[in-house]
Design a protein around this motif. Sequence first.
Motif, PDB file in Angstrom:
ATOM      1  N   ASN A   1       0.851  -1.196   0.000  1.00  0.00           N
ATOM      2  CA  ASN A   1       0.000   0.000   0.000  1.00  0.00           C
ATOM      3  C   ASN A   1       0.889   1.249   0.000  1.00  0.00           C
ATOM      4  OD1 ASN A   1      -1.800   2.123   0.552  1.00  0.00           O
ATOM      5  ND2 ASN A   1      -3.208   0.694   1.566  1.00  0.00           N
TER       6      ASN A   1
ATOM      7  N   HIS B   1       1.154  -7.492   4.145  1.00  0.00           N
ATOM      8  CA  HIS B   1       0.855  -7.801   2.751  1.00  0.00           C
ATOM      9  C   HIS B   1       0.131  -9.148   2.667  1.00  0.00           C
ATOM     10  CE1 HIS B   1       1.094  -7.436  -1.495  1.00  0.00           C
ATOM     11  NE2 HIS B   1       1.772  -8.570  -1.641  1.00  0.00           N
ATOM     12  N   ASN B   2      -0.933  -9.173   1.902  1.00  0.00           N
ATOM     13  CA  ASN B   2      -1.687 -10.400   1.706  1.00  0.00           C
ATOM     14  C   ASN B   2      -1.734 -10.663   0.209  1.00  0.00           C
ATOM     15  OD1 ASN B   2      -3.588 -12.338   1.339  1.00  0.00           O
ATOM     16  ND2 ASN B   2      -5.072 -11.480   2.767  1.00  0.00           N
ATOM     17  N   SER B   3      -0.825 -11.533  -0.256  1.00  0.00           N
ATOM     18  CA  SER B   3      -0.668 -11.655  -1.708  1.00  0.00           C
ATOM     19  C   SER B   3      -1.832 -12.388  -2.375  1.00  0.00           C
ATOM     20  CB  SER B   3       0.654 -12.342  -2.048  1.00  0.00           C
ATOM     21  OG  SER B   3       0.772 -13.524  -1.326  1.00  0.00           O
ATOM     22  N   GLU B   4      -2.730 -12.949  -1.565  1.00  0.00           N
ATOM     23  CA  GLU B   4      -3.907 -13.560  -2.196  1.00  0.00           C
ATOM     24  C   GLU B   4      -4.919 -12.495  -2.589  1.00  0.00           C
ATOM     25  OE1 GLU B   4      -5.388 -16.527   0.549  1.00  0.00           O
ATOM     26  OE2 GLU B   4      -3.411 -17.463   0.548  1.00  0.00           O
ATOM     27  N   ARG B   5      -5.039 -11.514  -1.716  1.00  0.00           N
ATOM     28  CA  ARG B   5      -6.063 -10.502  -1.905  1.00  0.00           C
ATOM     29  C   ARG B   5      -5.545  -9.272  -2.660  1.00  0.00           C
ATOM     30  NH1 ARG B   5      -8.076  -7.177   1.538  1.00  0.00           N
ATOM     31  NH2 ARG B   5      -6.550  -7.682   3.139  1.00  0.00           N
ATOM     32  N   LEU B   6      -4.233  -8.987  -2.469  1.00  0.00           N
ATOM     33  CA  LEU B   6      -3.701  -7.714  -2.962  1.00  0.00           C
ATOM     34  C   LEU B   6      -2.686  -7.955  -4.071  1.00  0.00           C
ATOM     35  CD1 LEU B   6      -3.103  -6.117   0.544  1.00  0.00           C
ATOM     36  CD2 LEU B   6      -4.870  -5.461  -1.088  1.00  0.00           C
TER      37      LEU B   6
ATOM     38  N   ASP C   1       0.754  -7.822  -6.215  1.00  0.00           N
ATOM     39  CA  ASP C   1       2.165  -7.796  -5.816  1.00  0.00           C
ATOM     40  C   ASP C   1       2.883  -6.600  -6.422  1.00  0.00           C
ATOM     41  OD1 ASP C   1       2.740  -9.706  -3.943  1.00  0.00           O
ATOM     42  OD2 ASP C   1       2.702 -11.315  -5.424  1.00  0.00           O
TER      43      ASP C   1
ATOM     44  N   HIS D   1      -0.002  -0.448  -4.651  1.00  0.00           N
ATOM     45  CA  HIS D   1      -1.438  -0.280  -4.882  1.00  0.00           C
ATOM     46  C   HIS D   1      -1.985   0.662  -3.829  1.00  0.00           C
ATOM     47  CE1 HIS D   1      -2.544  -2.526  -1.272  1.00  0.00           C
ATOM     48  NE2 HIS D   1      -1.495  -3.282  -1.532  1.00  0.00           N
TER      49      HIS D   1
ATOM     50  N   GLY E   1      -5.742  -1.884  -2.712  1.00  0.00           N
ATOM     51  CA  GLY E   1      -6.042  -2.971  -3.629  1.00  0.00           C
ATOM     52  C   GLY E   1      -6.077  -2.580  -5.098  1.00  0.00           C
TER      53      GLY E   1
ATOM     54  N   SER F   1      -4.238  -1.420  -8.131  1.00  0.00           N
ATOM     55  CA  SER F   1      -2.831  -1.333  -8.529  1.00  0.00           C
ATOM     56  C   SER F   1      -2.521   0.006  -9.173  1.00  0.00           C
ATOM     57  CB  SER F   1      -2.501  -2.451  -9.511  1.00  0.00           C
ATOM     58  OG  SER F   1      -1.244  -2.197 -10.098  1.00  0.00           O
TER      59      SER F   1
END
Lengths: 401, 254
Positions: A94, A169-174, A176, A179, A182, A184
């Motif tokens: 973020n 960081h939650n690479s499933e939801r956000l 890489d 952003h 969320g 980008s």
Amino acid sequence: MLGLNAKDMSLLIVVAILTMCAPLILNPFPADSAMAQFNAGYPDLMQKFVIFGIFAIGFNILFGLTGYLSFGHAAFLGVGSYSCVWMFKLLGYNVLPGIALSVVTSGLFALLIGLITLRRSGIYFSILTLAFAQMSFALAYSVLSNPKFNLTNGETGLQVYANDPQWFHNSERLPDLPHIFGLSMRATQKVSVGGWEFQFNTGYYLCAFIMLICFYLAIRIFRSPFGMMLRAVKSNQQRMNYTGLNSRPYTLAAFVISGMYAGLAGGLLSAVDPLAGAERMQWTASGEVVLMTILGGAGTLIGPVLGAGLIKYFENIFSKINDNVLHGWFSFLPDGMEDLMVTLIHPFVGKGWHLTLGIIFMLVVTFLPGGLVEGGQRIGRMLSRKKSKEADSPASTEPAE
Amino acid sequence: MGILEVKNVGKRFGGLQALSDVNLSVAENTVHAIIGPNGAGKSTLLNCLIGKLIPDTGSVSFDGQSVLGRKPFEICQMGISRVFQTPEIFGDLTVMENMMIPGFAKRDGAFELNPMQRLLAQKDVIAHAEHALEDMGLADKRHMNAASMSRGDKRRLEIAMCLSQDPRLLLLDEPTAGMARADTNNTIDLLKRIKDERDITIAIIEHDMHVVFSLAERITVLAQGTPLVEDTPDNIKGHPKVREAYLGETQEVA
């Protein structure tokens, strides 16, 4: 409204409309036409326009108002860039924490350097700031990049690696990539209308929105008692001191504010492209912002933004015109003439774009000391004089008819 | 005990003893002139009073407080304002802005971080500045760039700026230098009016004897860095030592 008078408000509105419509305005040529290479409406360049616009607006608060010419502002840009990437590495992609930290660290850094450099004025101040910026560059390039303590990652540049903590960081939801909640920074909506293609990019609109806030704050500073004191510093520091005013904290505050603007610009550079290199702190980068401000008009509100836009346009558009393109343009001429034209123009485009910029800079400084803004004002005055003449003349001829 | 007390002040520049053992006492609410030939140390003395120079020896106190070691802006905030030999104003700013700056210095002190306040909303400072400009007859020039005014107007503006801070001591460094006779007379009238209207002490350095004898209540004669004599204007006029050191044998005084 917003504490601005009517004239400033309309300037702010015009700038807001222009920046919001930039993807349309900067793409005047159809995508497959020969002129398409003059289109500047692609995300990468538009982001640079507004980010360097912020840099120049901040620089102008120091140089334009107080007259203190800093040759080391790129140091703050670099500090901002590194801070933002560090937030990516530690917290996640973020951009908001990164941008916030870049403003804070560059502000503290500017406070430290300002306390030392502002003991001198004039050329000595310029040299001191240059020295500090070059020291910062050396620190970033080599000293602060060793196996035991790697703050800047030296030559390679600071970037995010897979084994960085990125606690939130939650690479499933956000994504890489950088952003904002969320969305980008690279997300681009392409819209085709006829032969034209317009690109609406998240990163650009975030930067443009922040630039508008910065521009608004700069107008407020210009129109405040504080802003008048900064102009008093430039005009006559001796009188100021013998009027019971301490000029040092005024210049220091201006220095810190402009350093924070530079740091913010650096943070945004990292936000749209998460790689911070030491070359951002080099003296050429410091010189560039001086050129932008003078080219556009030091001490004017809109000038620095115009200057930043012009220089970035040249850097990105003129530098792309190579001999093949030139041959394409002059192919209608007989062979000998074609080669001659290409040979004549060649030094001024492509890698030689600095030459064109240099000529423009010389012309502006010689004939328009107030920069592009002065040029605009002269044209405006000429037009209004013409209009009033035209308005007068029919009235005087009427009786004869 | 005067409002300004200078005791045993000495100042040396390399091999030149600019001031030596200067004692001076300026009484409150008087006009005190300091005269002397070129190089007598008048300007050096003035610079020691406002913090531009620090004397090597001796003491300078204003209203019982020492001014030595204080910065110029601090001394100004204590209540000493200075008018310079060549008018020092903010040339790039308008006349109105020039008048507002001392207003802010008086209202907000030496430094105020107010970048989000509106200049045009500072009604008290604006009203005060407008009143001061009208008082000086500069009201119709308020939107002019200060640098483009005549020298006489610049001088009036500078005096107005100094007065708008209500100083207790006004220092004037050759206020009529380079002025035409008419402008000089206007300045004399202005200073007389200031003296009559306000509770203010004025110390003036001046070459023009006409100005000195029109205004001064006490005169100190400085020669080669030392006070030669201090007395009333009438006594100074006939003083043989003064004639010898400063006025010369041939010149007839006033």
